[in-house]
Design a protein around this motif. Structure first.
Motif, PDB file in Angstrom:
ATOM      1  N   GLU A   1      -5.817   6.229 -14.932  1.00  0.00           N
ATOM      2  CA  GLU A   1      -6.709   6.259 -16.090  1.00  0.00           C
ATOM      3  C   GLU A   1      -5.949   6.748 -17.323  1.00  0.00           C
ATOM      4  O   GLU A   1      -5.494   7.888 -17.376  1.00  0.00           O
ATOM      5  CB  GLU A   1      -7.908   7.190 -15.831  1.00  0.00           C
TER       6      GLU A   1
ATOM      7  N   SER B   1      -3.879  -0.419 -12.375  1.00  0.00           N
ATOM      8  CA  SER B   1      -3.671  -0.276 -10.937  1.00  0.00           C
ATOM      9  C   SER B   1      -2.272   0.276 -10.670  1.00  0.00           C
ATOM     10  O   SER B   1      -1.280  -0.261 -11.174  1.00  0.00           O
ATOM     11  CB  SER B   1      -3.859  -1.627 -10.238  1.00  0.00           C
TER      12      SER B   1
ATOM     13  N   ARG C   1       0.832  -1.212   0.000  1.00  0.00           N
ATOM     14  CA  ARG C   1       0.000   0.000   0.000  1.00  0.00           C
ATOM     15  C   ARG C   1       0.859   1.253   0.000  1.00  0.00           C
ATOM     16  O   ARG C   1       0.568   2.229  -0.703  1.00  0.00           O
ATOM     17  CB  ARG C   1      -0.920  -0.019   1.232  1.00  0.00           C
TER      18      ARG C   1
ATOM     19  N   SER D   1      -8.285   7.992  -7.069  1.00  0.00           N
ATOM     20  CA  SER D   1      -8.371   7.186  -5.859  1.00  0.00           C
ATOM     21  C   SER D   1      -9.691   6.429  -5.845  1.00  0.00           C
ATOM     22  O   SER D   1     -10.758   7.028  -5.971  1.00  0.00           O
ATOM     23  CB  SER D   1      -8.250   8.072  -4.619  1.00  0.00           C
TER      24      SER D   1
ATOM     25  N   GLU E   1      -0.737   0.141  -7.930  1.00  0.00           N
ATOM     26  CA  GLU E   1      -0.026  -0.852  -7.117  1.00  0.00           C
ATOM     27  C   GLU E   1       0.679  -1.877  -8.001  1.00  0.00           C
ATOM     28  O   GLU E   1       1.774  -2.330  -7.691  1.00  0.00           O
ATOM     29  CB  GLU E   1      -1.000  -1.556  -6.178  1.00  0.00           C
ATOM     30  N   SER E   2       0.046  -2.251  -9.127  1.00  0.00           N
ATOM     31  CA  SER E   2       0.670  -3.221 -10.031  1.00  0.00           C
ATOM     32  C   SER E   2       1.927  -2.661 -10.677  1.00  0.00           C
ATOM     33  O   SER E   2       2.854  -3.410 -10.999  1.00  0.00           O
ATOM     34  CB  SER E   2      -0.323  -3.647 -11.111  1.00  0.00           C
TER      35      SER E   2
ATOM     36  N   ALA F   1       2.302   1.790  -3.427  1.00  0.00           N
ATOM     37  CA  ALA F   1       1.298   2.347  -4.331  1.00  0.00           C
ATOM     38  C   ALA F   1       1.090   3.838  -4.074  1.00  0.00           C
ATOM     39  O   ALA F   1       0.933   4.629  -5.012  1.00  0.00           O
ATOM     40  CB  ALA F   1      -0.027   1.592  -4.173  1.00  0.00           C
TER      41      ALA F   1
ATOM     42  N   ASP G   1      -7.339   2.138  -2.891  1.00  0.00           N
ATOM     43  CA  ASP G   1      -6.470   1.853  -4.024  1.00  0.00           C
ATOM     44  C   ASP G   1      -6.367   3.069  -4.935  1.00  0.00           C
ATOM     45  O   ASP G   1      -7.184   3.995  -4.871  1.00  0.00           O
ATOM     46  CB  ASP G   1      -6.996   0.652  -4.819  1.00  0.00           C
ATOM     47  N   TYR G   2      -5.345   3.032  -5.796  1.00  0.00           N
ATOM     48  CA  TYR G   2      -5.129   4.095  -6.767  1.00  0.00           C
ATOM     49  C   TYR G   2      -5.135   3.483  -8.164  1.00  0.00           C
ATOM     50  O   TYR G   2      -4.543   2.431  -8.401  1.00  0.00           O
ATOM     51  CB  TYR G   2      -3.794   4.809  -6.525  1.00  0.00           C
ATOM     52  N   VAL G   3      -5.838   4.174  -9.084  1.00  0.00           N
ATOM     53  CA  VAL G   3      -5.973   3.700 -10.456  1.00  0.00           C
ATOM     54  C   VAL G   3      -5.461   4.776 -11.393  1.00  0.00           C
ATOM     55  O   VAL G   3      -5.745   5.975 -11.212  1.00  0.00           O
ATOM     56  CB  VAL G   3      -7.440   3.346 -10.793  1.00  0.00           C
TER      57      VAL G   3
ATOM     58  N   ASP H   1      -7.647   1.392 -17.644  1.00  0.00           N
ATOM     59  CA  ASP H   1      -7.323   1.617 -16.232  1.00  0.00           C
ATOM     60  C   ASP H   1      -6.214   0.646 -15.796  1.00  0.00           C
ATOM     61  O   ASP H   1      -6.312  -0.564 -16.040  1.00  0.00           O
ATOM     62  CB  ASP H   1      -8.546   1.415 -15.357  1.00  0.00           C
TER      63      ASP H   1
END
Length: 355
Positions: A203, A229, A130, A195, A231-232, A133, A199-201, A227
């Motif tokens: 775009e 992630s 976390r 947000s 985190e990825s 991210a 999580d955070y995305v 989209d």
């Protein structure tokens, strides 16, 4: 608890805890130095640096905790041998106190390492993911400098053309080389960090996702919106290991609901094997150093070094054994029990020799 048992338990535990605390502090400093790019490149403060280094400590602590326990016990027994207290313990029928102290110390160490493996390490992994991210989201949304290649994590490089109103990024580019089999490239006319709960995305709009395989094959997917992630992109590996950030109680609950998957069972057994390592090393140390000896040698290998060599061998056996990570721990238990049985085996008294 009798006085002798209490005294010996304090000796065993104090040496082990002092050594464990010193090693933890030194490794935390090393982790801070290794993660210093968080401050210098990604624009984060010392608090983020210290917290990130702290979250990486539980896996390292599991690797050397049982070694600290073994060294603590062997140092205490060596001190008792030097001061001849160990001789007095054996001649005055205080051996039962020695065994009880070893059992209490071992039980406390096993409980600590199981809590660390089953609860604290998954929690730390989840918090580390976390935090990574959040750092990556802050880097993309506000810290990342236009027209400059920046490494978010080893294998992932970002580049933006500029910033517009409302946190919109223009001319977004990301190159992901973490997977040795596939290279992924994200290209978009604009991007924005959003947000979604905790999580955070990211775009991406009006762009393309390009894949390059190891054999040279190339494919491209064009999109109007895609989209990703955050985190990825912030992980050191391309795929997130969900089991590593899930505590064992949640894994057991999941197994009762959906079934005992092989990967889930293996993860629970690997975590439980840490307790067997403590048991095996303490048993071996007590079997080797728990008996008085009057032998004098010119050169004597320190028992602390012997503990390190044994732990290194145990890790090697566990890593390469097809039977699982607990193989080395079982080998330690068998070796310790065998040595202890030989040393406790009653011997016939020597016949008196008359002139």
């Amino acid at each position: 608890m009798r006085r002798l048992t209490s005294y010996l338990t304090r000796l065993f535990a104090s040496d082990a805890l002092i050594l464990f605390g010193i090693v933890c502090f030194l490794l935390w400093l090393v982790n801070c130095l290794r993660s210093f790019d968080v401050v210098s490149v990604k624009g984060q403060g010392f608090g983020t640096l210290a917290l990130q280094a702290l979250y990486t400590m539980p896996p390292l602590a599991l690797s050397f905790f049982y070694i600290c326990v073994g060294i603590g016990v062997v140092r205490a027994l060596t001190a008792l041998q030097t001061s001849h207290e160990l001789h007095i313990i054996h001649t005055s029928r205080g051996v039962s106190g020695l065994w009880r102290a070893a059992i209490v110390t071992c039980a406390g160490a096993v409980a600590m390492v199981l809590i660390l493996a089953h609860m604290i390490e998954p929690l730390a992994n989840r918090q580390l993911n976390r935090l990574s991210a959040e750092v990556a989201a802050d880097l993309v949304s506000s810290t990342l400098k236009p027209n400059r290649f920046t490494q978010v994590t080893p294998g992932v490089i970002l580049l933006i053309g500029g910033r517009a109103d409302g946190g919109v990024i223009t001319e977004f580019f990301a190159d992901d080389r973490r997977d040795p089999e596939t290279r992924r490239t994200y290209i978009a006319a604009s991007a924005r960090v959003v947000s979604v709960g905790e999580d955070y995305v990211l775009e991406l709009r009006d762009g393309a996702l390009q894949y390059t395989e190891a054999d040279g094959r190339y494919s491209e997917i064009r999109f109007s919106r895609y989209d990703v992630s955050v985190e990825s992109l912030a992980q050191q590996v391309a795929q997130i290991d969900v089991l590593s950030e899930t505590d064992s109680f949640a894994l057991i609950t999941r197994a009762l609901d959906t079934g005992w998957e092989p990967g889930l069972v293996k993860r629970l057994l690997d975590r439980s094997a840490e307790g067997l390592r403590v048991l095996g090393l303490v048993l071996l140390v007590v079997a080797v150093a728990g008996f008085p000896s009057g032998n004098r040698m010119r050169f004597r290998l320190p028992l602390e070094a012997l503990v390190m060599l044994v732990a290194f061998g145990e890790r090697g056996i566990s890593a390469y054994s097809p039977l699982g990570t607990g193989t080395g721990a079982f080998a330690l238990i068998i070796a310790g029990a065998a040595i202890l049985a030989v040393r406790l085996w009653p011997r016939r008294p020597l016949a008196a020799v008359t002139p």
